[in-house]
Design a protein around this motif. Structure first.
Motif, mmCIF file in Angstrom:
data_model
loop_
_atom_site.group_PDB
_atom_site.id
_atom_site.type_symbol
_atom_site.label_atom_id
_atom_site.label_comp_id
_atom_site.label_asym_id
_atom_site.label_seq_id
_atom_site.Cartn_x
_atom_site.Cartn_y
_atom_site.Cartn_z
ATOM 1 N N LYS A 188 87.031 80.054 108.669
ATOM 2 C CA LYS A 188 86.158 79.146 107.926
ATOM 3 C C LYS A 188 86.014 79.555 106.462
ATOM 4 O O LYS A 188 85.752 78.708 105.607
ATOM 5 N N ASN A 189 86.124 80.842 106.184
ATOM 6 C CA ASN A 189 85.987 81.354 104.812
ATOM 7 C C ASN A 189 87.302 81.991 104.373
ATOM 8 O O ASN A 189 87.330 83.132 103.917
ATOM 9 N N ARG A 190 88.400 81.248 104.511
ATOM 10 C CA ARG A 190 89.727 81.835 104.375
ATOM 11 C C ARG A 190 89.999 82.403 102.986
ATOM 12 O O ARG A 190 90.550 83.495 102.856
ATOM 13 N N ILE A 191 89.629 81.680 101.942
ATOM 14 C CA ILE A 191 89.956 82.142 100.588
ATOM 15 C C ILE A 191 89.228 83.444 100.275
ATOM 16 O O ILE A 191 89.829 84.417 99.787
ATOM 17 N N ALA A 192 87.927 83.479 100.580
ATOM 18 C CA ALA A 192 87.160 84.704 100.341
ATOM 19 C C ALA A 192 87.623 85.817 101.266
ATOM 20 O O ALA A 192 87.688 86.994 100.865
ATOM 21 N N HIS A 193 87.964 85.461 102.513
ATOM 22 C CA HIS A 193 88.342 86.464 103.509
ATOM 23 C C HIS A 193 89.656 87.149 103.162
ATOM 24 O O HIS A 193 89.769 88.385 103.255
ATOM 25 N N VAL A 194 90.671 86.381 102.767
ATOM 26 C CA VAL A 194 91.984 86.976 102.527
ATOM 27 C C VAL A 194 91.975 87.938 101.335
ATOM 28 O O VAL A 194 92.853 88.796 101.217
ATOM 29 N N LYS A 195 90.980 87.804 100.457
ATOM 30 C CA LYS A 195 90.879 88.736 99.337
ATOM 31 C C LYS A 195 90.411 90.120 99.781
ATOM 32 O O LYS A 195 90.521 91.084 99.023
ATOM 33 N N GLU A 196 89.898 90.209 101.012
ATOM 34 C CA GLU A 196 89.374 91.478 101.507
ATOM 35 C C GLU A 196 90.264 92.111 102.564
ATOM 36 O O GLU A 196 89.933 93.171 103.090
ATOM 37 N N ILE A 212 98.534 84.937 92.931
ATOM 38 C CA ILE A 212 97.992 84.317 94.147
ATOM 39 C C ILE A 212 96.594 84.861 94.454
ATOM 40 O O ILE A 212 95.677 84.109 94.803
ATOM 41 N N TYR A 213 96.431 86.182 94.317
ATOM 42 C CA TYR A 213 95.145 86.815 94.632
ATOM 43 C C TYR A 213 94.205 86.891 93.429
ATOM 44 O O TYR A 213 93.109 87.435 93.549
ATOM 45 N N SER A 214 94.635 86.364 92.296
ATOM 46 C CA SER A 214 93.824 86.393 91.060
ATOM 47 C C SER A 214 93.364 87.816 90.739
ATOM 48 O O SER A 214 92.181 88.072 90.471
ATOM 49 N N ILE A 215 94.313 88.739 90.759
ATOM 50 C CA ILE A 215 94.013 90.145 90.473
ATOM 51 C C ILE A 215 93.939 90.337 88.962
ATOM 52 O O ILE A 215 94.818 89.867 88.229
ATOM 53 N N SER A 216 92.924 91.013 88.506
ATOM 54 C CA SER A 216 92.799 91.258 87.069
ATOM 55 C C SER A 216 93.936 92.147 86.588
ATOM 56 O O SER A 216 94.516 92.923 87.366
ATOM 57 N N GLU A 217 94.256 92.060 85.311
ATOM 58 C CA GLU A 217 95.365 92.830 84.752
ATOM 59 C C GLU A 217 95.157 94.332 84.942
ATOM 60 O O GLU A 217 96.090 95.060 85.298
ATOM 61 N N LYS A 218 93.929 94.790 84.710
ATOM 62 C CA LYS A 218 93.647 96.231 84.823
ATOM 63 C C LYS A 218 93.776 96.703 86.270
ATOM 64 O O LYS A 218 94.400 97.740 86.550
ATOM 65 N N THR A 219 93.194 95.944 87.210
ATOM 66 C CA THR A 219 93.279 96.327 88.624
ATOM 67 C C THR A 219 94.725 96.337 89.093
ATOM 68 O O THR A 219 95.165 97.260 89.794
ATOM 69 N N TYR A 220 95.475 95.300 88.686
ATOM 70 C CA TYR A 220 96.892 95.226 89.071
ATOM 71 C C TYR A 220 97.668 96.420 88.528
ATOM 72 O O TYR A 220 98.426 97.070 89.264
ATOM 73 N N LYS A 221 97.464 96.743 87.271
ATOM 74 C CA LYS A 221 98.185 97.843 86.641
ATOM 75 C C LYS A 221 97.844 99.174 87.301
ATOM 76 O O LYS A 221 98.728 99.984 87.612
ATOM 77 N N ASP A 222 96.547 99.393 87.548
ATOM 78 C CA ASP A 222 96.112 100.652 88.177
ATOM 79 C C ASP A 222 96.650 100.777 89.599
ATOM 80 O O ASP A 222 97.158 101.836 89.993
ATOM 81 N N ASN A 223 96.537 99.697 90.379
ATOM 82 C CA ASN A 223 97.006 99.736 91.773
ATOM 83 C C ASN A 223 98.514 99.887 91.853
ATOM 84 O O ASN A 223 99.034 100.634 92.688
ATOM 85 N N LEU A 224 99.242 99.168 90.981
ATOM 86 C CA LEU A 224 100.696 99.268 90.976
ATOM 87 C C LEU A 224 101.137 100.689 90.644
ATOM 88 O O LEU A 224 102.050 101.232 91.276
ATOM 89 N N GLU A 225 100.483 101.295 89.669
ATOM 90 C CA GLU A 225 100.834 102.657 89.284
ATOM 91 C C GLU A 225 100.582 103.630 90.432
ATOM 92 O O GLU A 225 101.425 104.491 90.736
ATOM 93 N N GLU A 226 99.424 103.483 91.093
ATOM 94 C CA GLU A 226 99.086 104.384 92.203
ATOM 95 C C GLU A 226 100.039 104.186 93.381
ATOM 96 O O GLU A 226 100.558 105.147 93.958
#
Length: 262
Positions: free
Chosen positions: A88-96, A123-137
């Protein structure tokens, strides 16, 4: 927290005999059989737990994961994950949540892995900083630096699975569903994936649900085991509860399958 209460799921399966005559008759009169995939399944998983969800083929493991991820809707029962109903809350749920299916890919086959990661970022609307940090890790921990410019179709199975796991974690999910994540991997790749999952859980407190037939994965990563068979939860206990049924994990689980006639 994951809360599953009295969940049931039934599939309608088309049946017919072999042969042209039966195929022709089926054009006008189809016969179906109802198959119960899940029958009154209940369990609770706390934040930060690592749980092994095991059972033979056809036990209902994948159906459970699909319901928890919001792909399927059960006929009966309640599912709440961090206060949300998955379907029922698919968009919010898939982000978690993050999902890794060992035999299915979320990477685009003919483009470099990094391009797939960029698409998932949008697709997940990830911020540039979060994406960069997560990709690096993730690149560092999973040793992906030499793979990012390579098309997915040119990767070995072990290389692709490392990239699949990274793809499922780019948006910093709180829960990770792993369905056969080490299937077909060599010993070195298996150890690398196991160590990464343990590190992920310890560092980020990510909740992990692991479904697999590889008891070495279960023993290395989890302490709590939920055994499902014929669509029912048959046991919910610890590794030690399983081990008393045999000299090793494989034998103990096989003995349990025999005991429960699954």
């Amino acid at each position: 927290m994951i809360k599953v209460e009295h969940v049931s799921k039934t599939y309608k399966v088309f049946k017919r005999d072999a042969g042209f005559q039966s195929a022709f008759k089926a054009l006008f009169h189809k016969e179906y059989e109802l198959v119960s995939a899940l029958n009154d399944v209940s369990f609770t998983i706390e934040d930060g737990e690592m749980v092994g969800y095991i059972g033979p083929n056809g036990a209902g493991k994948s159906s459970t994961i699909k319901i928890l991820s919001g792909i399927l809707t059960p006929e009966e029962g309640i599912v709440k994950i961090n206060g949300q109903i998955p379907w029922k809350n698919r968009i919010a749920h898939v982000k978690e949540i993050g999902v890794v299916f060992g035999q299915r890919s979320q990477l685009w086959w003919d483009v470099p892995v990094l391009d797939s990661f960029q698409l998932l970022k949008d697709i997940y609307s990830i911020s540039e900083k979060t994406y960069k940090d997560n990709l690096e890790e993730l690149t560092s921990l999973l040793n992906l630096s030499d793979l990012l410019q390579t098309p997915t179709r040119q990767l070995s199975l072990g290389q692709r699975m490392r990239c699949e796991i990274a793809a499922s974690l780019l948006h910093s999910p709180k829960i990770l569903f792993l369905d056969e994540p080490t299937i077909g991997l060599d010993a070195v790749s298996k150890l690398a994936v196991r160590e990464f999952i343990k590190s992920l859980n310890q560092k980020h407190k990510t909740t992990v649900i692991l479904t697999t037939h590889d008891m070495q994965d279960i023993e290395a990563l989890t302490n709590r085991i939920i055994l499902i068979g014929k669509g029912r939860v048959l046991m919910d206990g610890t590794i030690d509860d399983i081990k008393i049924h045999g000299d090793n994990m494989d034998e103990a689980v096989a003995n349990l399958y025999h005991e429960y006639q699954i």
